[in-house]
Structures are given as structure tokens and as C-alpha cells.
Write a protein that holds these residues in place. Structure first.
Motif, PDB file in Angstrom:
ATOM      1  N   LYS A 199       0.830  -1.208   0.000  1.00  0.00           N
ATOM      2  CA  LYS A 199       0.000   0.000   0.000  1.00  0.00           C
ATOM      3  C   LYS A 199       0.859   1.250   0.000  1.00  0.00           C
ATOM      4  O   LYS A 199       0.626   2.187  -0.780  1.00  0.00           O
ATOM      5  CB  LYS A 199      -0.931  -0.005   1.220  1.00  0.00           C
ATOM      6  N   MET A 222       1.024   3.966  -2.994  1.00  0.00           N
ATOM      7  CA  MET A 222       0.516   5.301  -2.673  1.00  0.00           C
ATOM      8  C   MET A 222       1.564   6.379  -2.933  1.00  0.00           C
ATOM      9  O   MET A 222       1.216   7.548  -3.125  1.00  0.00           O
ATOM     10  CB  MET A 222       0.047   5.358  -1.220  1.00  0.00           C
ATOM     11  N   GLN A 261      -7.049   8.136  -8.653  1.00  0.00           N
ATOM     12  CA  GLN A 261      -7.755   7.656  -7.460  1.00  0.00           C
ATOM     13  C   GLN A 261      -7.985   6.144  -7.481  1.00  0.00           C
ATOM     14  O   GLN A 261      -8.304   5.544  -6.446  1.00  0.00           O
ATOM     15  CB  GLN A 261      -9.104   8.367  -7.315  1.00  0.00           C
ATOM     16  N   GLN A 273      -5.937   4.354  -4.937  1.00  0.00           N
ATOM     17  CA  GLN A 273      -6.545   4.328  -3.605  1.00  0.00           C
ATOM     18  C   GLN A 273      -7.608   3.230  -3.526  1.00  0.00           C
ATOM     19  O   GLN A 273      -7.683   2.500  -2.524  1.00  0.00           O
ATOM     20  CB  GLN A 273      -7.177   5.681  -3.286  1.00  0.00           C
ATOM     21  N   ASN A 316      -6.103  -0.201  -3.283  1.00  0.00           N
ATOM     22  CA  ASN A 316      -5.585  -0.492  -1.951  1.00  0.00           C
ATOM     23  C   ASN A 316      -6.695  -0.791  -0.947  1.00  0.00           C
ATOM     24  O   ASN A 316      -6.511  -1.591  -0.021  1.00  0.00           O
ATOM     25  CB  ASN A 316      -4.729   0.674  -1.458  1.00  0.00           C
ATOM     26  N   ARG A 317      -7.852  -0.163  -1.140  1.00  0.00           N
ATOM     27  CA  ARG A 317      -8.992  -0.488  -0.272  1.00  0.00           C
ATOM     28  C   ARG A 317      -9.401  -1.945  -0.490  1.00  0.00           C
ATOM     29  O   ARG A 317      -9.664  -2.684   0.462  1.00  0.00           O
ATOM     30  CB  ARG A 317     -10.165   0.441  -0.574  1.00  0.00           C
TER      31      ARG A 317
END
Length: 326
Positions: free
Chosen positions: A106, A110, A292, A295, A298-299
Motif C-alpha cells: 500500500k 501510494m 484515485q 486508492q 488499496n482499499r
């Protein structure tokens, strides 16, 4: 020694979520990597530089690394449990933690997102080059984003769910064995002139070791897609349709789920070592790729990993309970 595997799995998983892989802590995979490099150099000098000779050298590399990757942690754990039960349990937890890569995956992905957010495409290209094997110098923003998302998808299996799967079956020893195979593939499993023959057995064995975990990972990610509020129905659809749109029998399993869950298109042509490789796409171009999506990927990674950890630990406890009853 195996009685505490479920506990070690859960605690090791949570430590990885909290701590990740700090740069000051020497990682066991680096030791495996140094061993692979050392053996490669010596084995290449011991065997003739022919197709058959390189394959034999590569086969011996697989035998030696697999043996060492399992024997060393087994010996250390055996001695630790002989010294004291608590010492053995703590070491088992540490080993599990060090073989997982949830937070580090992550964090690395990121970094790509942060560079894109700042509008620094060169910085984003450099950041993504740290986590992918393809050439990144000519990638545009969408290409950089896709590379990061694909890496998160593939490593959800390779770096997290597969190690947890093998930890649940055979404890840290089998987990280390798997990481030895996976590390060999990442270092010598290329289809270029240098490694086509030498890395053949390493690549094939990695395919075998990841065959079941990759498919378990895909279905866990489909379930997690619903939990995250993503397009779970499309994730299942794209998985069934595109799960073999890759040279590897395993890589597209989780990439297909990721593409479907996010309603984007991944994969396609890419450059490796300056050479263009034509590759099929995965997913439908329902909407444009945006930064995005890193993100969102990674969720999905975190929820999938948590589901896997809970499921495997629960199954491990159930099996141990049944064995005790019998």
C-alpha cells in the motif's frame, strides 16, 4: 510447534498492518535473494553454456533454494521451541509478519499516487518503476496508474493471500518455502535470452505454487468488492471472461477481478527491457483510468487480505479442533 500457527497468523498479520517493512529491519527475503544471486553465479560456471546445461543449473538452483528456504526456518523454530514455548510462539509470529506485505504494498503504490497528485509525472514514473518490472519512462498518467493498480492486484495474491494460505497449511516453514519459490521467479523467471533456460524451472514451479492461491485470491477479492461498495457483479463477470488474458496462468486471475471491480481496463501492450510485448487487455473501458484508482485498489487489497487472514486462521483452528477430537 504447529499448535500456535493460527495465533501466529493473526498476530503476524496485524503487526504487518501496523508496522509494514521498515527499511532499518533486514528482511529475510533479501537473504534468499542474495542466496539466489550467489548460486546463480556459481552454477553458471559449473554447467556448460548450452540449453540443456542452463536448464540443469536452473533445476539445481530450485532444489537448493527450496531446501534452504524451508530447512533454515524449521531449524530456527525447532530450537526456539526447545528453549521456551513463548520464545517459539513469538518467533513464529515474527516470521509470519515478515513474510507479508500488506502495508508495504500500500505504501509503495501510494507513493505513485502522491506524485501524480502533485502533477509530477516523472516522479510518478520513478515511483512506479520501483514496484513493476516494465519500462516506465514513456508511460503517461493513465499508464502509470494502470501499472500501479496491476501491481496491487497481482501482489494481493503473491504477497499476501498466497503466503497466508501456505502459513495456514504448514506454518512459517511452508510460508518461507513459498517465498523462496516466489523470489526465484521474480529474479530469474524471465523469458529473455539470459533466463529463458536457466529460469525455466523456477518460473514453472512458481506457476504451480500459485495456481490454487491465485484462484482463491480472486474469489476472495470478488467478495471483498461487494464489501467495499465496488462493482462486484462486474468483478465476477470480468474474472470469468479475462482470467487467462496473460502469459502467466495466474497473474490475470486477480487483475481481472480488479479491473471488473473498478470498471476499468488494465493490461495491454507494454515495454520490457526496451522491447515491446503485445498483450491482451483485461476488463472493459467503462470509464477512464484515474489516479484515485490506486486508492481504490488499496482499499480492495486491505479488505481482501483481512478476509483471507480471518478465513485461513478459522479453518486452521477448525482442523486442529477436529484432529484433537479424533
Amino acid at each position: 510447534m504447529m499448535k500456535w500457527t493460527a495465533l501466529a497468523l493473526v498476530l503476524g498479520f496485524f503487526i504487518d498492518l501496523l508496522v509494514g517493512d521498515p527499511r532499518w529491519l533486514y528482511h529475510p527475503v533479501r537473504i534468499i535473494g542474495h542466496g539466489i544471486s550467489f548460486l546463480e553465479n556459481h552454477l553458471r560456471t559449473c554447467f556448460p553454456k548450452t540449453e540443456k546445461g542452463e536448464r540443469r543449473a536452473g533445476f539445481l538452483l530450485v532444489i537448493l533454494i527450496c531446501t534452504g528456504s524451508a530447512a533454515v526456518p524449521f531449524g530456527i523454530l525447532y530450537l526456539a521451541y526447545r528453549i521456551h514455548l513463548v520464545f517459539g510462539i513469538c518467533l513464529e509470529i515474527l516470521m509470519c509478519y515478515q513474510m507479508l506485505a500488506v502495508k508495504s504494498l500500500k505504501d509503495e503504490s501510494m507513493r505513485v499516487f502522491e506524485e501524480l497528485k502533485k502533477g509530477d509525472l516523472e516522479g510518478a514514473r520513478y515511483a512506479v518503476s520501483m514496484i513493476v518490472g516494465r519500462d516506465t519512462r514513456t508511460l503517461d498518467e493513465a499508464g502509470v496508474t494502470k501499472a500501479a493498480v496491476e501491481t496491487v492486484a497481482e501482489n494481493t495474491s503473491d504477497g499476501i493471500i498466497a503466503p497466508l494460505f501456505y502459513m495456514a497449511i504448514g506454518g512459517p516453514v511452508l510460508m518461507f518455502f513459498y517465498k523462496g519459490v516466489n523470489t526465484m521467479d521474480s529474479m530469474v523467471g524471465y523469458k529473455n535470452e539470459k533466463y529463458l533456460n536457466f529460469g525455466r524451472y523456477a518460473a514453472k514451479f512458481d506457476d504451480i505454487m500459485n495456481y490454487i492461491p491465485a484462484r482463491i485470491s480472486a474469489w476472495l477479492m470478488i467478495a471483498a468488492s461487494y464489501m467495499c461498495g465496488f462493482d462486484g457483479k462486474n468483478a465476477a463477470k470480468i474474472y470469468k471472461r479475462d482470467r487467462y488474458n496473460h502469459a502467466s496462468p495466474n497473474s490475470a486471475q486477480t487483475e481481472a477481478v480488479m479491473a471488473g471491480a473498478l470498471d476499468i481496463q488494465l493490461a495491454g501492450n507494454a515495454y520490457y527491457f526496451g522491447k515491446l510485448y503485445e498483450k491482451p487487455t483485461i476488463g472493459d473501458n467503462i470509464r477512464p483510468v484515474e489516479s484515485q484508482d490506486i486508492q481504490r485498489a488499496n482499499r480492495l487489497l486491505y479488505v481482501s487480505a483481512a478476509v483471507a487472514a480471518g478465513l485461513f486462521a478459522g479453518i486452521r483452528l477448525l482442523v486442529q479442533g477436529l484432529v484433537m477430537l479424533l
